[in-house]
Design an enzyme around this catalytic site. Sequence first.
Site: not given
Length: 331
Positions: A116, A256, A286
């Site tokens: 990520c 994030h 996510n």
Amino acid sequence: MCNNISAGIISISSAVPEHVLTNFDMEKMVDTTDEWIRSMTGIEERRIAAEGEATSDYAIKAGKIAIERTNLSPEDIDLVIVATISGDMPFPATASIVQDALGCKNAAAFDLAAGCSGWVYALSTANAYVTSGIYKRVLVIGADLLTRLTNWEDRSTCILFGDGAGAAVVAEVEEGCGFMAFELGSDGSGARFLKIPAGGSLKPCTPEALAAHEDKIYMEGREVFKFAVKVQGTACEKVLAKSGMTPNQVDLVVPHQANIRIIESSVKRLGLPMDKFYVNLQKYGNTSAASIPIAMDEAVQDGKIKKGDIIVAVGFGAGLTWAAGIMKWAF
Ligand code: UT7
């Protein structure tokens, strides 16, 4: 940064699937509740790619819009980087598929895998190429279809992820604008906490491995959570120190989008009000390497990022890795 060339983002875009999977839909799939998911993560719904679609489809959509939002043509792009851990195939690089589809005939292409954190890693790579004079225009895409790699029987992970892509064109910007500093890191001792155990050179996808879902995401959520809380704040502090800025000078942090509780810990650590952090994880979950550019694009469209603003992008992910970048917005 060097050679007297300042590099920065000159356009940003995103693309997400149409299909919405809500927490209430998830209640029918695994033993969970909307209340648990919202209170533990902040997520309310996520987007799921349609059958037959691939990561490159969303990377191409986002990349096309990012180029259209500049006065450049695809032939002007020198390099395409796709930050992803869910490429169309183990090889070739998804970036090569994107490069061909977009008509970036003069571009080199490669994928970058840093979980990520990948898109911020890719921004720093683009910055190095542009400021060194090696390349002039780099298309930096973050794209992941993690729901393709999700074990839909594992309630502790399947509620977290969504699909999408975001893209930016990085090029020379006016002096005083653009990237100011990056802070990248990795702690490979935590590699075991977030992984896909089978399908690589270590362990083939045997029938036994498939039966045990070892071709899907395995995560020790608590360990990743502890790591994220620690590194996200530290990465922000380090990148601020490198750029000579203080938290109060930051106009917006784009973190994030994994878990609202992780974001709240950074809010506390930096002593900034919550509205200085852009949050859209409630809508998308996510989306891995796509989460920061999707959020950044939305923030620009919402008028929350304007020319001259000081923006921090910060993420963490598989590796375990972390990455933060600070920039003065250039358009
Ligand atoms: O981009 C990087 C990707 N990773 C992350 O960002 C993940 C970071 N970690 C997290 O966000 C958190 O670890 C989670 C939200 C995934 C889980 O929260 P947690 O506080 O670490 O929960 P846990 O896994 O320790 O589970 C606590 C309880 C367990 O029940 P018992 O054993 O206490 O009875 C789980 O079985 O919650 C249960 N549980 C659930 N209950 C309802 C786990 N998942 C669910 C669920 N619905 N979906």
